[in-house]
Design a protein around this motif. Structure first.
Motif, PDB file in Angstrom:
ATOM      1  N   LEU A 188       0.811  -1.207   0.000  1.00 18.94           N
ATOM      2  CA  LEU A 188       0.000   0.000   0.000  1.00 18.94           C
ATOM      3  C   LEU A 188       0.851   1.266   0.000  1.00 18.94           C
ATOM      4  N   ASP A 189       2.161   1.112  -0.133  1.00 19.14           N
ATOM      5  CA  ASP A 189       3.061   2.259  -0.275  1.00 19.14           C
ATOM      6  C   ASP A 189       3.489   2.377  -1.734  1.00 19.14           C
ATOM      7  N   ALA A 190       3.771   3.610  -2.143  1.00 21.84           N
ATOM      8  CA  ALA A 190       4.067   3.868  -3.553  1.00 21.84           C
ATOM      9  C   ALA A 190       5.294   3.094  -4.031  1.00 21.84           C
ATOM     10  N   LYS A 191       5.114   2.403  -5.160  1.00 23.82           N
ATOM     11  CA  LYS A 191       6.203   1.669  -5.790  1.00 23.82           C
ATOM     12  C   LYS A 191       6.110   1.871  -7.301  1.00 23.82           C
ATOM     13  N   PHE A 192       7.261   1.954  -7.931  1.00 26.05           N
ATOM     14  CA  PHE A 192       7.236   2.015  -9.385  1.00 26.05           C
ATOM     15  C   PHE A 192       8.575   1.566  -9.931  1.00 26.05           C
ATOM     16  N   ASP A 193       8.521   1.016 -11.116  1.00 28.34           N
ATOM     17  CA  ASP A 193       9.717   0.590 -11.836  1.00 28.34           C
ATOM     18  C   ASP A 193       9.481   0.973 -13.288  1.00 28.34           C
ATOM     19  N   ASN A 194      10.023   2.098 -13.695  1.00 29.06           N
ATOM     20  CA  ASN A 194       9.763   2.593 -15.046  1.00 29.06           C
ATOM     21  C   ASN A 194      10.264   1.638 -16.125  1.00 29.06           C
ATOM     22  N   ASP A 195      11.377   0.956 -15.855  1.00 27.44           N
ATOM     23  CA  ASP A 195      11.875  -0.015 -16.829  1.00 27.44           C
ATOM     24  C   ASP A 195      10.876  -1.150 -17.020  1.00 27.44           C
ATOM     25  N   LEU A 196      10.415  -1.710 -15.911  1.00 28.98           N
ATOM     26  CA  LEU A 196       9.485  -2.840 -15.967  1.00 28.98           C
ATOM     27  C   LEU A 196       8.145  -2.428 -16.561  1.00 28.98           C
ATOM     28  N   ASP A 197       7.618  -1.289 -16.091  1.00 31.39           N
ATOM     29  CA  ASP A 197       6.297  -0.856 -16.565  1.00 31.39           C
ATOM     30  C   ASP A 197       6.328  -0.454 -18.033  1.00 31.39           C
ATOM     31  N   SER A 198       7.388   0.180 -18.471  1.00 35.09           N
ATOM     32  CA  SER A 198       7.455   0.553 -19.895  1.00 35.09           C
ATOM     33  C   SER A 198       7.577  -0.685 -20.773  1.00 35.09           C
ATOM     34  N   GLN A 199       8.300  -1.696 -20.305  1.00 34.88           N
ATOM     35  CA  GLN A 199       8.382  -2.952 -21.057  1.00 34.88           C
ATOM     36  C   GLN A 199       6.998  -3.574 -21.216  1.00 34.88           C
ATOM     37  N   ALA A 200       6.226  -3.576 -20.112  1.00 37.29           N
ATOM     38  CA  ALA A 200       4.867  -4.117 -20.178  1.00 37.29           C
ATOM     39  C   ALA A 200       4.005  -3.304 -21.137  1.00 37.29           C
ATOM     40  N   LEU A 201       4.179  -1.984 -21.115  1.00 33.39           N
ATOM     41  CA  LEU A 201       3.418  -1.103 -22.007  1.00 33.39           C
ATOM     42  C   LEU A 201       3.744  -1.409 -23.467  1.00 33.39           C
ATOM     43  N   TYR A 202       5.025  -1.454 -23.803  1.00 31.10           N
ATOM     44  CA  TYR A 202       5.416  -1.693 -25.200  1.00 31.10           C
ATOM     45  C   TYR A 202       4.987  -3.081 -25.663  1.00 31.10           C
ATOM     46  N   SER A 203       5.072  -4.061 -24.775  1.00 30.24           N
ATOM     47  CA  SER A 203       4.697  -5.422 -25.145  1.00 30.24           C
ATOM     48  C   SER A 203       3.208  -5.509 -25.479  1.00 30.24           C
ATOM     49  N   GLU A 204       2.369  -4.952 -24.601  1.00 28.31           N
ATOM     50  CA  GLU A 204       0.916  -5.001 -24.838  1.00 28.31           C
ATOM     51  C   GLU A 204       0.545  -4.187 -26.067  1.00 28.31           C
ATOM     52  N   LEU A 205       1.172  -3.029 -26.229  1.00 24.84           N
ATOM     53  CA  LEU A 205       0.875  -2.179 -27.376  1.00 24.84           C
ATOM     54  C   LEU A 205       1.266  -2.866 -28.682  1.00 24.84           C
ATOM     55  N   GLY A 206       2.457  -3.449 -28.710  1.00 22.83           N
ATOM     56  CA  GLY A 206       2.951  -4.038 -29.955  1.00 22.83           C
ATOM     57  C   GLY A 206       2.376  -5.396 -30.282  1.00 22.83           C
ATOM     58  N   ASN A 207       2.126  -6.208 -29.253  1.00 22.74           N
ATOM     59  CA  ASN A 207       1.699  -7.588 -29.495  1.00 22.74           C
ATOM     60  C   ASN A 207       0.190  -7.781 -29.506  1.00 22.74           C
ATOM     61  N   VAL A 208      -0.544  -6.861 -28.863  1.00 24.97           N
ATOM     62  CA  VAL A 208      -1.992  -7.054 -28.728  1.00 24.97           C
ATOM     63  C   VAL A 208      -2.775  -5.900 -29.345  1.00 24.97           C
ATOM     64  N   ILE A 209      -2.505  -4.679 -28.891  1.00 23.05           N
ATOM     65  CA  ILE A 209      -3.366  -3.550 -29.255  1.00 23.05           C
ATOM     66  C   ILE A 209      -3.242  -3.194 -30.729  1.00 23.05           C
ATOM     67  N   ILE A 210      -2.036  -2.968 -31.205  1.00 21.54           N
ATOM     68  CA  ILE A 210      -1.863  -2.559 -32.610  1.00 21.54           C
ATOM     69  C   ILE A 210      -2.369  -3.640 -33.578  1.00 21.54           C
ATOM     70  N   PRO A 211      -2.006  -4.928 -33.399  1.00 23.56           N
ATOM     71  CA  PRO A 211      -2.533  -5.940 -34.321  1.00 23.56           C
ATOM     72  C   PRO A 211      -4.065  -6.024 -34.301  1.00 23.56           C
ATOM     73  N   MET A 212      -4.663  -5.931 -33.108  1.00 29.48           N
ATOM     74  CA  MET A 212      -6.119  -6.028 -33.028  1.00 29.48           C
ATOM     75  C   MET A 212      -6.781  -4.848 -33.739  1.00 29.48           C
ATOM     76  N   PHE A 213      -6.251  -3.647 -33.553  1.00 32.16           N
ATOM     77  CA  PHE A 213      -6.870  -2.471 -34.158  1.00 32.16           C
ATOM     78  C   PHE A 213      -6.865  -2.566 -35.682  1.00 32.16           C
ATOM     79  N   TYR A 214      -5.763  -2.989 -36.258  1.00 28.97           N
ATOM     80  CA  TYR A 214      -5.636  -2.990 -37.706  1.00 28.97           C
ATOM     81  C   TYR A 214      -6.116  -4.274 -38.374  1.00 28.97           C
ATOM     82  N   GLN A 215      -6.162  -5.373 -37.631  1.00 28.57           N
ATOM     83  CA  GLN A 215      -6.431  -6.664 -38.260  1.00 28.57           C
ATOM     84  C   GLN A 215      -7.736  -7.321 -37.838  1.00 28.57           C
ATOM     85  N   ASP A 216      -8.359  -6.854 -36.761  1.00 28.67           N
ATOM     86  CA  ASP A 216      -9.556  -7.546 -36.272  1.00 28.67           C
ATOM     87  C   ASP A 216     -10.550  -6.525 -35.720  1.00 28.67           C
TER      88      ASP A 216
END
Length: 559
Positions: A495-523
């Motif tokens: 319940l205390d503030a935690k963040f890891d910009n390296d980890l969170d940005s990796q998760a962001l790029y992975s979801e954006l590149g592998n799921v969101i962009i393909p779904m938007f353009y292909q399905d």
């Protein structure tokens, strides 16, 4: 002049800021927008309520962003008489050992069937006040300690006294929207022989702040010097021994206290052990934030929807795919048109996946996380995404100005590869373009510092998919409807503030590149299915449901 017999009001809703209209500067951010939405739902639902806040008379600035990302600010003239009604009623307070005269303005919120919720805005910019007294209501959240405490005295003590002056003597519940309002029960103590057990059944309290430093507190010597007349003998028993802590004062004299999401209730209980803090999830006023074209489409599919946002689920089940997509593209073209008036070349394209980031440029909201690894962002999104970012910075806030400068510099750096624009003067008007016309609503604050995040709710009811860390409202929204959007990483354990910009940005790029962009353009079928699941969330995340819960759990609660 006060009404001789004002309509009976059950609820007096106090808030330091309330968003009434885009161009009435009585709000700074989400707290004020939420307060306005709550009162608009009260008007739609014919709840007998009255709002109380302050009117601000100081400098209003327009933001202009230069090509290199630096900014200039221009003062904008605003005249209260254009949108508000000036009343003749006055009350007088004693603040910092001088008389401070308080006037009042009225604004009426009119519901769908004509029911009126009046909002009274207190004003110290009167010629009979000293220059210091006039300055009390100059600027929202005065940064000088004496003026800040004086504002809170005017809101709480002056607000109750003004309601009495206006003839409102039978209010059943006084709701404090944040600790700035905590002088309200002190005003009521004076009316009830300073008996806490007589005041507590009259008050309820909502906290929106998940950061300990965000709760106002004042040294007692200082507080006595500014507001001695209104500080009771037992103040240290009800506002903490160390300091006049406004949130603790409000909770100690309330029959019910709540946070604004389930996670936020846990965080608040962690910050304030020993207090009972429940949760009433925030919502949005659907008629205010839903694109007019979509309102027509939804009402056509489910008659009566505008009166009952609980029917959002039925809308999601009923609306045809092509009807929904065409309505979304209508809103997106409006957004593209607005954006393209702010770019000189490389115009934004309605056929490109559009990400919107619209948050105040402060550190804990991480407005630069998307650009944490520019090379990876290019690998994932070059030629496939365009980014619209906004969030107003202020003349004396160097940090926020630096954020804007960095985004503009990135936009110049990535020109021809990824379109990026930083829009000036973010406001509810601009927000309405974004929440309806974007494809993705991106939100990446540090966990667990997102108390709620109502902008994502506004996007969802328009069929825009959220892409957010699992915090605040999205932690619950994603659990309710996991196909209503996408998440960035996992919920943190503590319940205390935690963040890891390296980890969170990796998760962001992975979801954006592998799921969101393909779904938007292909399905598109799958994408529209997710849009409908997002819309379904509106059945719960609306302020009509909030008002019902406040009525049952807080306002009508027996102490």
């Amino acid at each position: 002049m006060a009404l001789t017999k004002p309509p009976l009001k059950d609820i007096a809703y106090f808030s330091m800021e309330i968003m009434l209209e885009t161009h009435i500067p009585t709000y700074a951010g989400g707290l004020g927008v939420l307060a306005g939405d709550i009162l608009r739902s009260c008007a739609d639902m014919t709840v007998q309520a009255v709002g109380v806040s302050l009117i601000y008379n100081g400098h209003i600035f327009s933001q202009h962003i230069l090509p290199d990302g630096s900014q200039t600010f221009h003062e904008v003239e605003w005249r209260k008489m254009d949108q508000l009604t000036k009343l003749t009623d006055r009350v007088t307070l004693t603040i910092r050992h001088e008389d401070v005269h308080v006037g009042v303005w009225r604004y009426d919120i009119v519901g769908l069937d004509g029911h009126v919720v009046p909002v009274y805005l207190l004003d110290t910019a009167l010629p009979e006040n000293s220059p210091w007294g006039q300055e009390i209501s100059a600027n929202l959240y005065a940064d000088k300690g004496d003026l800040r405490l004086a504002q809170e005295i005017v809101l709480g003590i002056g607000g109750v006294k003004m309601l009495r002056k206006l003839g409102y003597t039978d209010i059943k519940t006084y709701h404090m929207n944040e600790g700035h309002c905590a002088f309200v029960p002190l005003a009521l103590l004076e009316e009830h022989e300073y008996k806490d057990d007589q005041v507590r059944p009259l008050c309820t309290f909502t906290t929106h702040t998940p950061i300990p430093e965000g709760h106002d507190s004042f040294d007692y010597a200082f507080a006595h010097d500014i507001g001695e007349k209104y500080i009771p003998w037992h103040i240290k028993e009800i506002a903490s021994k160390e300091k006049l802590h406004m949130t603790k004062l409000a909770m100690n004299l309330s029959k019910y206290s709540n946070a604004v999401s389930q996670k936020h209730a846990k965080v608040s209980s962690h910050i304030f052990p020993g207090f009972s803090i429940s949760a009433i999830d925030n919502g949005v006023h659907h008629r205010t934030w839903l694109h007019p074209h979509l309102q027509d489409v939804y009402e056509q599919c489910v008659p009566g929807f505008l009166k009952d946002p609980g029917k959002f689920k039925k809308v999601a089940e009923t609306v045809a795919d092509d009807l929904l997509w065409n309505a979304h593209m209508h809103a997106k073209r409006e957004l593209m048109s607005y954006v393209n008036t702010h770019v000189t070349d490389n115009a934004f394209d309605e056929n490109v996946l559009t990400l919107a980031l619209a948050r105040r440029p402060v550190a804990y909201k991480r407005p630069l996380l998307l650009y944490h690894n520019v090379q990876k962002l290019l690998e994932v999104g070059e030629g496939k995404i365009q980014i619209i970012q906004c969030g107003k910075s202020f003349p004396y806030d160097q940090y926020s100005q630096d954020i804007v400068r960095q985004v503009v510099q990135l936009a110049n750096q990535l020109k021809g590869k990824i379109r990026i624009v930083y829009l000036e003067n973010y406001s509810p008007r601009v927000a309405r373009f974004l929440v309806a016309g974007a494809d993705i609503w991106l939100n990446a604050p540090m966990q667990p510092l997102e108390a709620s995040g109502t902008s994502g709710m506004k996007a969802a009811i328009n069929g825009v998919l959220n892409f957010s860390v699992p915090d605040g409202w999205w932690l619950e929204g994603y659990r309710m409807e996991p196909e209503a959007g996408f998440k960035i990483g996992e919920e943190i354990s503590g319940l205390d503030a935690k963040f890891d910009n390296d980890l969170d940005s990796q998760a962001l790029y992975s979801e954006l590149g592998n799921v969101i962009i393909p779904m938007f353009y292909q399905d598109r079928v799958k994408w529209i299915h997710r849009m409908k699941r997002a819309i379904a969330l509106g059945a719960y995340f609306n302020t009509h449901r909030c008002v019902r819960e406040y009525t049952k759990q807080a306002w009508e609660r027996q102490a």
